[in-house]
Design a protein around this motif. Structure first.
Motif, PDB file in Angstrom:
ATOM      1  N   VAL A 199       0.941  -1.210  -0.141  1.00 59.76           N
ATOM      2  CA  VAL A 199       0.176   0.040   0.122  1.00 59.76           C
ATOM      3  C   VAL A 199       0.954   1.349  -0.102  1.00 59.76           C
ATOM      4  N   GLU A 200       0.359   2.238  -0.791  1.00 61.41           N
ATOM      5  CA  GLU A 200       1.018   3.652  -0.837  1.00 61.41           C
ATOM      6  C   GLU A 200      -0.165   4.377  -0.164  1.00 61.41           C
ATOM      7  N   SER A 201       0.135   5.267   1.072  1.00 61.71           N
ATOM      8  CA  SER A 201      -0.845   6.052   1.707  1.00 61.71           C
ATOM      9  C   SER A 201      -0.054   6.978   2.621  1.00 61.71           C
ATOM     10  N   ASP A 202      -0.746   7.906   3.075  1.00 64.16           N
ATOM     11  CA  ASP A 202      -0.417   8.524   4.284  1.00 64.16           C
ATOM     12  C   ASP A 202      -1.735   9.414   4.581  1.00 64.16           C
ATOM     13  N   VAL A 203      -1.568   9.818   5.919  1.00 64.99           N
ATOM     14  CA  VAL A 203      -2.926  10.403   6.598  1.00 64.99           C
ATOM     15  C   VAL A 203      -3.470  11.511   5.775  1.00 64.99           C
ATOM     16  N   GLY A 204      -4.628  11.603   5.251  1.00 62.10           N
ATOM     17  CA  GLY A 204      -5.218  12.674   4.528  1.00 62.10           C
ATOM     18  C   GLY A 204      -4.962  12.620   2.907  1.00 62.10           C
ATOM     19  N   ARG A 205      -4.419  11.463   2.401  1.00 60.46           N
ATOM     20  CA  ARG A 205      -3.841  11.327   0.922  1.00 60.46           C
ATOM     21  C   ARG A 205      -4.638  10.278   0.521  1.00 60.46           C
TER      22      ARG A 205
END
Length: 459
Positions: free
Chosen positions: A428-434
């Motif tokens: 997974v590629e992710s960050d908070v709010g994105r």
């Protein structure tokens, strides 16, 4: 049918090799004699049938090695027979006049060393020496007429001297050949013992692996049985809790008690999550216990079917799904369908309610197929990226609330196990709010070229 012992197999192999070596050596010797006969005057008409017969005999012996290669005294019989026949050939070629050709008598001794024991080697050497001595004396005394173009007077003493030197040479070569042959046999025995020991160890390891596999299968069966029992025994009480809590929430007096209604809502939410977890866990074990035959299939069509299956839930949450052109995929269609379903449900649950957007896209790479499912949800902090693929792995809310995000914590674990069973990767590629993008890469069989994989229809 009983398999032959390793030592017997080695003896047959040596017998076959001896026959082929003798045939090739005799053919080479015959060719050299034939080529030099115009200058040395060898009687080819007399020796040709003997050479041809010996060559043919050795080819037959090589083909029939299993029938005679393991018999006792085969080295002595094989060596002395060839030595005596070659002595007849030596006499026909010129006898003592061509005594330089006596070196070919060494080859029967070498072949005896390949086939028999040290005693058989020395027996062949001494039979060769004795026959050469008798030939030399017979020609020197006139008992056998000397023939060929290279004839000169030889006294019995000279014949005995030549025969004695040759006899000593035969025995010296027999000593060397027997030592070499014995060394080869020791090496072969040592190798056979090592192979036998390794084979025994491998058989024991295979038996242990089979025992463990059976134990694992039995444990899995027991686990499935336990799961069925737990599912059956727990699901009914959970359903009762949900029903009772829902009925209590509808009571008029509850409407006048917000705190009580809030607690009932909490009970319903927790019981519903438990019910979802039981269902997902049951589906997880059921899915991983079965296996279908892999094949090529259109990922486009599978994605469309998946979207149609959960379209009511998508509509209820106001989530729009876009499916771009996807490649063909190699694998178990039903399990890859579960991967898409779980990723799509996960994206739907975490997409922004009322304005959620989910994108499914993919492409063919060098030796793999990649597809991804992305959403515009709250995103996942990097420290949770690995844990969400573990069984019951869940991400806590970032707003300080005690409850975790929705989901049973089973769906992404199923995704990872299915993808890894296909020798692929998921991350997974992710960050908070994105938002979050879940990537899946599946290998393509190397027997398929790039032209064999064509994209499906656009969704």
């Amino acid at each position: 049918m009983r398999e032959p012992e390793p030592e017997a197999t080695s003896q047959v192999l040596q017998a076959k090799r001896a026959g082929l070596l003798s045939a090739s050596g005799l053919a080479t010797y015959f060719f050299c004699i034939w080529m030099t006969s115009p200058w040395l005057g060898f009687p080819m008409r007399e020796v040709s049938p003997i050479f041809i017969g010996l060559i043919a005999l050795n080819l037959v012996l090589a083909a029939m090695a299993p029938a005679w290669g393991t018999r006792r005294y085969v080295g002595a019989v094989y060596g002395t027979t060839h030595a005596l026949v070659m002595m007849v050939v030596l006499h026909d070629l010129g006898g003592l006049g061509v005594a330089f050709l006596v070196f070919v008598q060494l080859f029967p001794i070498f072949h005896a060393a390949m086939l028999g024991s040290t005693g058989e080697v020395f027996l062949t050497a001494n039979m060769t020496g004795a026959s050469f001595t008798l030939l030399a004396l017979a020609e020197a005394t006139g008992a056998l007429p000397m023939r060929g173009p290279l004839v000169w007077p030889v006294t019995p003493g000279q014949a005995i001297a030549v025969a004695g030197i040759s006899w000593a040479g035969f025995n010296f070569f027999a000593l060397y050949a027997s030592s070499y042959g014995e060394g080869l046999r020791r090496s072969a025995r040592s190798l056979q013992e090592q192979v036998a020991a390794r084979t025994t160890a491998l058989q024991a390891a295979n038996a242990e692996l089979e025992r463990r596999a059976q134990a694992l299968e039995a444990a899995q069966d027991e686990l499935r049985t336990l799961l069925y029992a737990v599912t059956h025994d727990i699901k009914s009480p959970v359903n009762s809790i949900l029903l009772i809590a829902d009925l209590l929430r509808e009571q008029p007096q509850v409407e006048r008690e917000p705190a009580v209604r809030a607690e009932l809502d909490r009970i319903i939410r927790l019981a519903g999550g438990t019910e979802d977890m039981i269902r997902d866990l049951f589906d997880f074990f059921q899915l991983m216990a079965t296996r279908d035959a892999p094949d090529w299939f259109e990922l486009d069509l599978l994605a469309q079917e998946t979207v149609e299956t959960i379209r009511p839930q998508l509509a209820a949450r106001g989530v729009v799904v876009e499916v771009e052109t996807l490649p063909r995929v190699w694998g178990e269609r039903r399990k890859i369908g579960r991967v898409l379903t779980n990723l799509l449900r996960n994206a739907m649950q975490h997409a922004a309610a009322g304005r959620g957007r989910v994108l499914i896209e993919g492409a063919r790479e060098d030796r793999s197929v990649r597809f991804s499912v992305s959403d515009n949800g709250a995103g996942i902090a990097p420290r949770y990226h690995a844990g969400i693929f573990e069984l019951f792995g869940r991400v806590p809310r970032e707003d300080g609330a005690e409850e975790e995000r929705p989901g049973s914590g089973v769906g992404l674990a199923v995704v990872r196990r299915i993808v890894e069973a296909h020798h692929g990767r998921v991350w997974v590629e992710s960050d908070v709010g994105r938002g979050a993008v879940f990537h899946v890469v599946l290998p393509v069989p190397q027997s398929q070229s790039h032209d064999d994989v064509t994209p499906g229809l656009a969704a």
